[in-house]
Each structure stands twice: as C-alpha cells, then as structure tokens.
Design a protein around this motif. Sequence first.
Motif, PDB file in Angstrom:
ATOM      1  N   ALA A 174      -3.934  13.832   2.541  1.00 26.42           N
ATOM      2  CA  ALA A 174      -3.602  12.402   2.496  1.00 26.42           C
ATOM      3  C   ALA A 174      -2.218  12.158   3.085  1.00 26.42           C
ATOM      4  CB  ALA A 174      -3.661  11.893   1.068  1.00 26.42           C
ATOM      5  N   GLN A 175      -1.258  13.051   2.785  1.00 21.91           N
ATOM      6  CA  GLN A 175       0.095  12.912   3.331  1.00 21.91           C
ATOM      7  C   GLN A 175       0.093  13.044   4.851  1.00 21.91           C
ATOM      8  OE1 GLN A 175       2.649  15.785   1.409  1.00 21.91           O
ATOM      9  NE2 GLN A 175       3.348  14.297  -0.120  1.00 21.91           N
ATOM     10  N   SER A 176      -0.667  14.028   5.373  1.00 11.69           N
ATOM     11  CA  SER A 176      -0.701  14.232   6.827  1.00 11.69           C
ATOM     12  C   SER A 176      -1.378  13.051   7.526  1.00 11.69           C
ATOM     13  CB  SER A 176      -1.387  15.547   7.188  1.00 11.69           C
ATOM     14  OG  SER A 176      -2.748  15.496   6.834  1.00 11.69           O
ATOM     15  N   GLN A 177      -2.419  12.487   6.901  1.00 12.07           N
ATOM     16  CA  GLN A 177      -3.079  11.317   7.486  1.00 12.07           C
ATOM     17  C   GLN A 177      -2.149  10.118   7.476  1.00 12.07           C
ATOM     18  OE1 GLN A 177      -6.661  10.914   5.181  1.00 12.07           O
ATOM     19  NE2 GLN A 177      -7.820  12.331   6.478  1.00 12.07           N
ATOM     20  N   GLN A 183       3.065   7.443  12.537  1.00  9.89           N
ATOM     21  CA  GLN A 183       3.523   7.797  13.885  1.00  9.89           C
ATOM     22  C   GLN A 183       2.751   7.004  14.932  1.00  9.89           C
ATOM     23  OE1 GLN A 183       3.030  12.036  14.003  1.00  9.89           O
ATOM     24  NE2 GLN A 183       4.958  12.442  12.927  1.00  9.89           N
ATOM     25  N   GLY A 184       1.429   6.890  14.746  1.00 11.57           N
ATOM     26  CA  GLY A 184       0.601   6.123  15.684  1.00 11.57           C
ATOM     27  C   GLY A 184       0.979   4.657  15.686  1.00 11.57           C
ATOM     28  N   TYR A 185       1.268   4.109  14.523  1.00  8.49           N
ATOM     29  CA  TYR A 185       1.645   2.698  14.410  1.00  8.49           C
ATOM     30  C   TYR A 185       2.991   2.458  15.064  1.00  8.49           C
ATOM     31  CZ  TYR A 185       2.770  -1.820  12.402  1.00  8.49           C
ATOM     32  OH  TYR A 185       3.121  -3.134  12.246  1.00  8.49           O
ATOM     33  N   GLN A 186       3.959   3.386  14.848  1.00  6.57           N
ATOM     34  CA  GLN A 186       5.277   3.246  15.463  1.00  6.57           C
ATOM     35  C   GLN A 186       5.175   3.362  16.975  1.00  6.57           C
ATOM     36  OE1 GLN A 186       7.498   6.280  13.454  1.00  6.57           O
ATOM     37  NE2 GLN A 186       8.051   4.949  11.727  1.00  6.57           N
ATOM     38  N   GLY A 187       4.297   4.243  17.456  1.00  7.15           N
ATOM     39  CA  GLY A 187       4.104   4.405  18.902  1.00  7.15           C
ATOM     40  C   GLY A 187       3.519   3.138  19.521  1.00  7.15           C
TER      41      GLY A 187
END
Length: 197
Positions: A174-177, A183-187
Amino acid sequence: MPGRQPHFRKSSGLWRTSLKTPKIRGSYGRWSNKQGNTQRNQASGVKMLSAGDIQGCLRKLETLLRVIKYPGYVDYSGLSKGDPLAFLPIVSFTLTSFSPPFAEELIASGLEVTGKTDLRFTDVFYKILRDIFHYKPILTKQQFLQWGFSQRKINFICDIINLVLQKHKHLKKAQSQTSSFKQGYQGRSSTNADTMD
C-alpha cells in the motif's frame, strides 16, 4: 463390557452413570486406574505429545524467526516446556519492532504494547489479534501465561508471526502504491504547469 453393570449415582441433583473399573496397584504403591485413564484419553481425543512433535514445531518457529530476523536469545528449553517468559519477548518483537508500518498502525489505533507488565501486554496483544486480525487464539490468556501447552503455544506464536508478516507485506504494498501514485501525480502536475507557460 460383559459382566460390568453401570453404576448410577446422584451428584448435585443430576444422575450420572459411571462404569466401575478395577483399580490396579501401580509400581509406586499408589492405586491407579490405568484402564480407565486410557479409555478416557481415547474417548476425549487426548493425544500425548512426543518429543518429535515439539521438535517439529520448534523447527517451524525457528524458520519464522529467521524470516523476521529476530535478534534476541531464544530459550528453546523454555519454549519446549511452555514457559510464558520464553514466548513473550518473541511476541513483543513481532508486534513492535519487526514491522515499523505495523507498529505505527498499532499506535494510531491506540494499542500501545511497550512498557507494560506481562499481564497487561497479554491483554493488549490478545486485543490486537481480535480487533485487527479477527483471529481467535487457541489458548486463553490464563493458559498462555501459565506453564505447559507448549505445542499449542509454539503454533500460536507461529500464527502471530505469519499474521504480522502478511500485514507487513500488505502495508508495504500500500505504501509503494501510494508513493508511486504521488510521484505520478507530481509528474503530471509539473507537465501541466509546463504546458500552461
């Protein structure tokens, strides 16, 4: 059995039947009912444990302790005799030190297990098993805190370690997801900001 009649006796207002079996004088000069004890053990499903059964359970526990990298001293003699003081440090490490994400979840739930007496610690870890894992222990708290029940206690500890291992994997996943989502949202937001300029 032929020739043996049931004997009826009244006890506490209830009628009970019991078969009278002959008593055999034991080797130590005490009267014992060997035949009756054997029949009772067979009827109730009681199985006498061999040393091999306990050794097999200890090997299983040893494997799990390697998996969680248990750093403490393991009192195998105490474990095989069912000494609660041999089990408590393993449970404590499993719940508080092995998995930091799980330990944080316990604190967030108000289930603090550090700095407690053996009795209070046992109360809390039974509550954790019930409320978080929905697990019903095979031993009562009183049985766990007394000597004996060695094979059941060893299997119980193995169950606790397996439950925490599963929870740890679930929390790490859950933490890695969550981190990959962030990260995807910030990108994406930085790309959107570049196109706006």
